[in-house]
Design a protein around this motif. Structure first.
Motif, PDB file in Angstrom:
ATOM      1  N   GLU A  31     -39.928  -8.375  19.079  1.00 34.94           N
ATOM      2  CA  GLU A  31     -38.679  -7.847  18.221  1.00 34.94           C
ATOM      3  C   GLU A  31     -37.179  -8.526  18.377  1.00 34.94           C
ATOM      4  OE1 GLU A  31     -40.884  -6.315  20.090  1.00 34.94           O
ATOM      5  OE2 GLU A  31     -41.918  -4.862  19.017  1.00 34.94           O
ATOM      6  N   SER A  56     -46.018  -1.774  11.156  1.00 32.50           N
ATOM      7  CA  SER A  56     -46.356  -2.978  10.701  1.00 32.50           C
ATOM      8  C   SER A  56     -47.250  -2.955   9.230  1.00 32.50           C
ATOM      9  CB  SER A  56     -47.126  -3.705  11.572  1.00 32.50           C
ATOM     10  OG  SER A  56     -48.042  -2.859  12.538  1.00 32.50           O
ATOM     11  N   THR A  81     -39.717  -1.875  12.297  1.00 31.94           N
ATOM     12  CA  THR A  81     -40.197  -1.500  13.681  1.00 31.94           C
ATOM     13  C   THR A  81     -40.442  -0.103  14.158  1.00 31.94           C
ATOM     14  OG1 THR A  81     -40.154  -2.505  15.925  1.00 31.94           O
ATOM     15  CG2 THR A  81     -37.931  -1.649  15.079  1.00 31.94           C
ATOM     16  N   TYR A  83     -40.833  -9.137  11.154  1.00 29.96           N
ATOM     17  CA  TYR A  83     -41.382  -8.095  11.971  1.00 29.96           C
ATOM     18  C   TYR A  83     -42.195  -8.642  13.021  1.00 29.96           C
ATOM     19  CZ  TYR A  83     -46.329  -8.931  10.408  1.00 29.96           C
ATOM     20  OH  TYR A  83     -47.683  -9.468  10.242  1.00 29.96           O
ATOM     21  N   GLY A 104     -39.782  -1.395  19.670  1.00 26.41           N
ATOM     22  CA  GLY A 104     -39.271  -2.624  19.333  1.00 26.41           C
ATOM     23  C   GLY A 104     -37.744  -2.422  18.947  1.00 26.41           C
TER      24      GLY A 104
END
Ligand SMILES: Cc1ncc(C[n+]2csc(CCOP(=O)(O)OP(=O)(O)O)c2C)c(N)n1
Ligand SMILES: Cc1ncc(C[n+]2csc(CCOP(=O)(O)OP(=O)(O)O)c2C)c(N)n1
Ligand code: SF4
Ligand code: SF4
Ligand SMILES: [Mg+2]
Ligand SMILES: [Mg+2]
Lengths: 646, 310, 646, 310
Positions: A310, A273, A331, A266, A335
């Motif tokens: 990403e 997140s 994401t 990630y 992202g």
């Protein structure tokens, strides 16, 4: 009040970083302990400290499906909260504020958005009132709301006095005081509140003591100055039942762990997140008894890798998958946009990888901490070239748990990227789950045609009838994975005949997927199948619309609800049949373009003519859905835009 | 019997132009692999897109041909998922230092045990000769409509700044020497770079075989005491400025050899082991994910911190 | 042969880097000089040297719309070319080969794709023939093809002898010898061939001489050993008419230059970067007389910036646009995938920027140098969030020229990204254009609501009725451009009321666009509007399908052709009306998913039931389209997959 | 009358946490702009995404708030389109050295005349405290579920390796000194970097005000003869090793000041001028694109090389 009639809604507002989150959690824990089910959802800005945020909670004997306004009570201890929420409490409800904030002028509330300031100022001006918090309290009272002013300064000084803690620390109990006041007035006994505080702050004894003291004092103050509640809330039906309190982020992480994830990558982004961080916090784990015994193994661990961006997140997840890991990345829209090229690679190279896509308000950075369902097109059509992939959208926490597992299964079985569509509302909505809700033994772990011992004749891209080639992880035999068009052994070719065969093989794979995933998992019709009004929606609106159905039923409108679960491969026939069976179909989405409705028409040819839409980035309410549907039913209006919530 | 370099050939037609430096690099790699006797089944070669990117099809290995610029993150995922594999990431200067420089830099922060090989021809070969990131400014190779306006990157210095713990430079047509550099790079525990100067006879008509061969020399030949090992703060103090000087040298003379070795940093795999005790024995790609089709984990046990209990 | 009946097709095959390109150009120039119109298209692999490539040419009095096989003549001077194309020449046509290649065995042709080797070997085996080039020549002869073996070694030695040039240089005239032989046999007099050689190599006298010598020798050889052509080709109808010979890449660059582009960014990628390199080669230019006079300015220049990657390419183009430049970037699928996030930014921040998207075969790197029309979904739905943008697809060189100008206009007028969809076939197809085809004075340059002198009250995102805010470039007055949701002055806000207003403003903008761009520019119905068969397609298939209509008409099938030009805003009503008017609608696309057909159904609800598809990455032929349509008409088949071309 | 730093405030509510180092940086920037008397109408501030990225809303300028990591390429486009503007690209350590490091490195190859300011708090502030690329390994700031496994990048060294021609480091709470650094950076012709150490009291509980203030010192205070100018090969020979030593110093002592100035390289704008004679007077953003609505160009004249004529 009888247990079964309990339905409590309240909100806690305040500046970001000011303890709203913690107060909300304590409130939820109080009610869980007391045997009720809860949801709490947080509205917050893209800011670390100071901007207004609030936590809305609903309590019922069964799991509440939605929040809505007006609420029964509001804890609004700063001027901005008072001014933001004074119209959000229902008649007969109450609003707890801090008397010291009353004189604050709107103009002096720095964090308040200018457009809101302008609207409020005009509002008070029209009524000949000063633009202050005091005027807001006045209006609330006029509206039949009981307003409860707490002399916060004094109360806090008293807590400090009693506990001997310094004022700076004690001032952190501000929300506890407001919350305890509220809970008590809502009929919760002090003992439950204290228990919840103890559970919440767990190990930190000093903090527990300080907050318990604050709660006691608040309750005393209520008893003395306001009078206690009319009556106490009975214990709920689930008293003593073990429950987890989890956000959508957390339940997905839990699902992935149960689902056998071994590596997640990630790059930080809201609202995704927290999922990865939670996973990382639980990366080392004990095996369940049945597994420990079967494998003679006690502990295992998963890798959670924070990457530089990403592009790297998805590529590392792909690399890991190719090596044989059960891998995922997570994401949000921006992202995911950066992952497009690699998604296309995963399609071509047939790499099993799960992308958990936590949608938020766009386009671009848009409303980065707000709800949005705007990434359906992007999820489905991400990547250049013909770009099929599995796209599954979860409707609630429980679905999200099982979908996280299924997504990992599908990725490996079908060797293709799977996009798991979730959103900010789910991410930051917190609820209780019971043992039967998330039962690991109900889940099956599947890895498809995984070949542990490939021979020297192994062909990575063997052309098979079902379009699926046996998959060998790296490290066993020389092989080739590639994003170029290739022969069965993975060597690149531009031969037109092979090209056609390989395109056909990949197409057959999706036919297999379409066949193997049952329609029941692709689309679900909730409610009376014979109802002549069908609401269509997807994702986290599910429980909200289920609540709306109940409201509508009470109003004499019988509708059912078609929840789209899998967008690709699309359940064309099932959806068409259901929609053609209805006299009125209404699409409900939190985007501007009516993305699901477009896809439905694209796949089935069925044209939806009516829309309920919310694009403010705020949680959707069951009540506004019901009202909008009613309006469409009654007036035939094409589109109703709803926009509740501050 | 030990393997021969021929064992690493795949038999695929090698698509490079006649005289291309890539042939030398490929051969040097095969010879290095043979001398290290690496089992092709345990070897991973990940390449980006470019003429150089084709290498993965010509080496018997677990090959992966990814996207332009993304060999390093894919290799990272593979190595983390299975630390028992030998992992090499290869690509051109455009791939590694142009579109992929994000990862080229960031992998240095991990010191993951992979070997990065740059086929550095200073042009974008496969797209027909545009200026690569190592082409000096104002030079105009034959496919350019005008002079190159960008300065050239120094991959060695960039690698040092990024945290690589092994940094070397070779020359494509010097197969024997380049083989040695690749061997050392693979043997090194940590992120290693081998930049290989690679004439592209088709598009780089300026940095030709002749041009290079008039300039290159080997560090250890010029200075028999050359020792790139920087193992301690003392080494650092005594050697770093000359290492930097050599890294920066570019023009009439171009040094080759191993410039820098730092054996002191933990690899990323070692770091993972410290926080995930089961990692080495049960890495992500080689561990159970189910017990008889059932999950390994009871969430009520592993996520007990989420249970609300008085 | 009468001028009007001239229709010549031939191909030149050979290894990449072996001068095929140059030979093709000489051939095209020969016929242009002679007064004919031409197209030439190149099939090549993702390789620099050695892999097989070929150039197919068609010559007619009017612009040829398509190539197809079999051809009248083939120049196949190496064994791989002989073996690849021996079945591509029509009965009565001829094939020119090098006798020294005859003994070459298939197994020894390293670059030949293994699948093709296998097929050929089986083919010869079945016929009891050796797997050699010689067998291929034999089969060609059996098929009624005249095969002409040239003793290349001798001929080249002779050229060397005559010119005194070293053999290594002279051997580069190999293709000239083959080509001259062919052109001569096709009825072109030596003088025209020589003229074309002189034009092609222009300044390089030595090269001209050498090649002219080679051509002469070839023609002598033909006269002596084979006998000249039956008759000479008459001069074409456009003799002496000034023509440019341009590829699709070049015509787009020319369009952009005429369209007032001032800055283009790019990162190299096939088949896009030739456009940028061509632009760069012409970055300094003289103003046309009318402009020089009006502006009192003689010269100007545009910047072409090569960036480190496509993320940077689009961001720099966006930055430049915001500063006030008329800006564009150009890429292919993989690069476009990397631009997704920035496209979303451009939508939100309302930045005028043109993205020229040169499609090629995917997914992933797929078939990087081959034709594909697989990026329609990706173009339309690129970027997260609700993601509307203008998407225009050009059908041929002339359209591409004007579209390049219009795209720049629309971007600036509507302050939005415009995706200009083109493809590899267009990119590498070369044709003649006349003055009237690309007339700068037919073009209008529009910049929309550009405010040169914004006052201090300037509002970047002013809410207007048409959804378009006046746009001030940077450098005049402090202002804010942003990707966050914002108030009129560009300051970020999460206010729900403003959010809704701004979403509505952006939506209105697209309503304005939908209104202002006439339907005629969005979709074009070619042919008889009353025909009951409608072919639907988009992009570079246009001239091919127009040719197919003629073939069908000759076969008694009357069809018309709906060319989709703009996919967003979509010409819903027009398309629906046209399609509903047909009894049979056939979608023709070069992708697997039927992307345009899906979009048509999504926008209009109209379901197309029949498909012609080509996914081999090779140029589409008019003949195969006609055949496929015929088959569908006759058998009702759902889908016909065509796959002509080596 | 010259401008005051107050003239650069926008009046927007500044959203940072109390005590955040960003306040000092913002103030230093405003003071630098005031002392340089830069017209806000001719000033451009481009920011990435992060707490630091909000700066563009707080400075009176032509502001652009772009994507995470993409301030530099946007600034590049702006500066090339209109070289007469003063262009600043600002962002956090995550923005510039994490997701944006591709551009951070590549802009060095252009030496385009922009100023890059990094608000370096070693955490991802706006996403709630994950490890930033300058956080040392094994450190565990308060929001992390475990220790940071990545090594920290050295932005100064990275900038040097990338070709920046002005490299400085400041400290957020030293407004006066940081202002000077920013001034010099803006005045410098070429790509300049000012890395500003920025305590984040909310998430970085390790690199606090106190932690920094126990360590930082100014190069020119310690060595009054400190001279970062590297204008000639001689300067290079005599100064580079000490400059590198200072750049690498990090730990008990952290040097601040200007580390490196190279005035010898052409800016990208100057390079463009060399190949496009009209560039300076008629840059892309400030030149005609039409004459009375008609194109400026007759393709039959400009692309005459494409005409086939015997
Ligand atoms: C995202 C993306 N952008 C561009 C390309 C086109 N492309 C293919 S190879 C290549 C450059 C190759 O140059 P380099 O990496 O130096 O390798 P070389 O061919 O010189 O070995 C490019 C730009 C691509 N495949 N993907
Ligand atoms: C493509 C993309 N990925 C992730 C994010 C989420 N994001 C917003 S701010 C931020 C990090 C901020 O850290 P830094 O750049 O150091 O700035 P700071 O907040 O510390 O000033 C991230 C990752 C994003 N907006 N876009
Ligand atoms: S173009 Fe250059 S790098 Fe590519 S194969 Fe040919 S010689 Fe080698
Ligand atoms: S989180 Fe840190 S960097 Fe962000 S505003 Fe707060 S203190 Fe500043
Ligand atoms: Mg290269
Ligand atoms: Mg930071």
């Amino acid at each position: 009040m009888a247990q079964n009639n309990v339905d409590i809604k309240f909100l806690i507002g305040g500046p970001q970083g000011g303890g709203i989150e913690s107060a909300g959690q304590i409130a939820l824990k109080t009610f869980i302990l007391k045997g009720y089910q809860v949801i709490g959802t947080r509205e917050y800005q893209s800011n670390i400290m100071g901007a207004h945020s609030y936590f809305t909670i609903r309590v019922k004997p069964e799991r509440p499906g939605a929040i809505n306004f007006p609420v029964d009570a509001a804890v609004v201890l700063d001027a901005e909260s008072v001014l933001t929420h004074f119209q959000d409490v229902k008649k007969g409800g109450f609003m707890v504020y801090d008397t010291t904030t009353l004189k604050t002028k709107i103009a002096n509330i720095a964090p308040m958005p200018k457009p809101l300031k302008d609207r409020l100022t005009a509002f008070f001006q029209e009524r000949g009132l000063e633009p202050t918090a005091e005027s807001a309290v006045k209006i609330a009272e006029e509206n039949g709301v009981k307003t409860i002013g707490l002399p916060m300064k004094n109360l806090i000084r008293e807590v400090a006095h009693k506990t001997g803690a310094p004022l700076s620390r004690v001032s952190k109990t501000l929300n506890t005081i407001g919350l305890a006041t509220t809970l008590y007035l809502l009929g919760v006994e002090a003992s439950w509140i204290e228990k919840a505080i103890a559970v919440h702050f767990a190990a930190k004894k000093k903090v527990v003591d300080m907050n318990v003291e604050a709660a006691k004092l608040a309750i005393n103050y209520v008893d003395e100055h306001i009078g206690g509640p009319c009556c106490f809330l009975p214990e709920g039906p689930n008293l003593g039942k073990e429950a987890m309190l989890v956000t959508g982020n957390e339940i997905v992480a839990i699902g992935k762990t149960v689902g056998g994830l071994t590596l997640q990558t990630y790059y930080p982004i809201t609202p995704a997140s927290d999922e990865a961080l939670f996973l990382e916090g639980h990366r080392n784990y004990d095996l369940a008894p049945w597994a420990a015994e079967a494998l003679e193994l006690k502990k295992l661990g998963s890798v959670v890798l924070q990457t530089e961006d990403e592009l790297s997140a998805i590529m590392a997840a792909i690399g890991a998958a190719v090596a044989g890991a059960r891998s995922a990345t997570s994401t949000s829209g921006p992202g995911f946009a950066l992952m497009n090229e690699a998604i296309s690679l995963a399609i071509m190279a047939e790499v099993p990888v799960v992308l958990t896509l936590w949608q938020r308000g766009g386009p671009s950075t848009g409303l980065p901490t707000r709800e949005g369902q705007q990434d359906l097109f992007h999820a489905l059509f991400s990547g250049h070239g013909d770009n099929p992939k599995i796209v599954v959208a979860s409707g609630d926490h429980i679905e999200a748990f099982y979908d996280a597992i299924k997504a990992l299964n599908w990725a490996e079985k079908y060797q293709t990227p799977v996009v798991h569509l979730v959103d900010k509302y789910l991410a930051s909505t917190i609820t209780n789950v019971y043992r039967e809700d998330i039962d690991p033994l109900k889940a099956q772990i599947e890895r498809g045609k995984l070949v542990e011992n490939p021979g020297p004749d192994y062909l990575r891209y063997k052309i098979t009838e079902d379009g699926i080639s046996p998959r060998a992880p790296m490290g066993k035999v020389p092989l080739v994975w590639t994003g170029l068009e290739h022969t069965e052994d993975g060597m690149p070719t531009e031969d037109p005949v092979v090209r056609e065969q390989m395109m056909a093989k990949r197409r057959r794979k999706f036919e297999t997927i379409a066949r193997e995933i049952p329609d029941d998992e692709k689309a679900v019709l909730h409610g009376d199948p014979d109802a002549k009004i069908t609401l269509v929606s997807w994702g986290s609106t599910k429980p909200i619309i289920l609540e709306a159905l109940k409201i509508l039923e009470r109003e004499g409108i019988k509708a059912n609800f078609l929840q789209l679960r899998i967008f690709y491969p699309f359940p064309t026939e099932k959806v068409r049949k259901i929609l053609e069976n209805a006299d009125l179909v209404i699409d409900i989405e939190q985007n501007d373009l009516g993305q699901a409705a477009f896809l439905i028409r694209g796949f089935t040819g069925f044209t939806i003519e009516h829309f309920v839409k919310k694009i403010t980035g705020r949680a959707l309410w069951d009540t506004e859905v019901a009202l909008a549907v009613k309006k469409i039913v009654e007036t035939g209006e094409r589109e109703v835009v709803v926009n509740g919530g501050a | 019997m030990a393997r021969s370099w021929m064992d690493y050939k795949t038999g695929a037609w090698v698509q490079w132009c006649p005289g291309c430096g890539n042939y030398g690099i490929l051969n040097a790699l095969h010879r290095a692999l043979a001398e290290l006797d690496i089992d092709p089944s345990r070897l991973v070669v990940v390449t980006g897109i470019g003429c150089s990117g084709r290498s993965c099809y010509y080496t018997k290995a677990n090959a992966m041909h990814v996207l332009h610029g993304r060999a390093i993150p894919a290799a990272t995922g593979i190595k983390i998922a299975n630390p028992n594999l030998t992992v090499i990431a290869e690509g051109g200067d455009g791939d590694m230092l142009g579109i992929g420089v994000e990862h080229f830099v960031s992998v240095g922060r991990r010191n993951i045990d992979i070997t990065v090989i740059i086929h550095d021809n200073s042009v974008y070969g496969l797209t027909k000769g545009q200026a690569g990131p190592t082409l000096p400014s104002w030079w105009r190779t034959k496919a350019l409509p005008g002079p190159n306006l960008h300065d050239n990157l120094n991959p060695l210095l960039l690698a040092l700044a990024s945290g690589y713990t092994f940094i070397a430079r070779g020359y494509a047509y010097h197969v024997a020497q380049t083989k040695e550099l690749i061997k050392k790079a693979i043997e090194h525990k940590g992120t290693s770079l081998v930049q290989i100067l690679q004439p592209c006879p088709t598009y780089n008509n300026l940095m030709t075989k002749q041009w290079y061969e008039e300039r290159i020399y080997y560090l250890e030949e010029e200075d028999p005491n050359w020792d790139p090992l920087v193992a301690s703060p003392e080494d650092f103090k005594s050697k770093m400025s000359i290492i930097l000087e050599k890294m920066i040298e570019w023009g009439d003379r171009i040094p080759l050899g191993v410039f820098y070795i730092n054996p002191a940093k933990d690899t990323f795999e070692q770091r993972l082991e410290k926080v995930i005790p089961t990692y080495r024995e049960y890495p992500p790609a080689a561990r159970p994910v189910a017990a008889n089709g059932k999950p390994l984990v009871d969430p009520w046990q592993v996520f007990a911190d989420k249970i609300v209990k008085a």
